[in-house]
Design an enzyme around this catalytic site. Sequence first.
Site, PDB file in Angstrom:
ATOM      1  N   ASP A 199       0.860  -1.184   0.000  1.00  0.00           N
ATOM      2  CA  ASP A 199       0.000   0.000   0.000  1.00  0.00           C
ATOM      3  C   ASP A 199       0.890   1.226   0.000  1.00  0.00           C
ATOM      4  O   ASP A 199       1.948   1.238   0.646  1.00  0.00           O
ATOM      5  CB  ASP A 199      -0.911   0.012   1.229  1.00  0.00           C
ATOM      6  N   ASP A 215      -7.121  -1.775  -4.187  1.00  0.00           N
ATOM      7  CA  ASP A 215      -8.142  -1.465  -3.186  1.00  0.00           C
ATOM      8  C   ASP A 215      -9.190  -0.512  -3.763  1.00  0.00           C
ATOM      9  O   ASP A 215     -10.398  -0.695  -3.583  1.00  0.00           O
ATOM     10  CB  ASP A 215      -7.508  -0.823  -1.949  1.00  0.00           C
TER      11      ASP A 215
END
Length: 202
Positions: free
Chosen positions: A151, A165
């Site tokens: 991330d 995501d």
Amino acid sequence: MVVVTDDRPADNEPAAAGDSRASTEPAASGPGPKRLPLLLVLAAVLYGLDLLTKSIAVAKLTPGDPVYLIGDVVRFSLVRNPGAAFSMATGMTWLLTLVAAGVVVAVIRIGSTLRSPWWAVGLGMVLGGALGNLTDRLFRAPGPLQGHVVDFMAVGWWPVFNVADSAIVCGAILLVALTVFGFEPDGTRSTGKAAAGKEDAA
């Protein structure tokens, strides 16, 4: 004198009721084209974009050293996430891997029957995102089924996330909206029970 008669109806005369040659129903239009190619192309584009951005983030960013873009609100911050989207369920990495694999299989099976372009877009986004994070689960450290997802994007107080995501969340929102407003995967639109009752009465 012999009189020859022709009992056949003239071509311009209307066919008698019950005549098998008569057709009172308009030709039904066939179903729309299948949308699996659209789904797969969109999923492939998002999957490639997710892999590319993660590779750049790993190469250019250092954990704990964020890069600020717009004040303290928008920034790049490299995080290795063992959990689900937005850092949820961090202690269930192996289960999340199996769930992601199941989602991929289910989306492809449903996609083979789709005729709605909007459903194809929604499922394509979910598929591309699921494949992106599943790749991390399978091939990144610490090992298969336990890999941590990369991330790197952060906005305000929102948990750090990635392209996959975002694709999953946006695709899921689109699918919920399509369901609420009655758009079916086969390309038709449900008008509700009231409209169905009127059609039955007619």
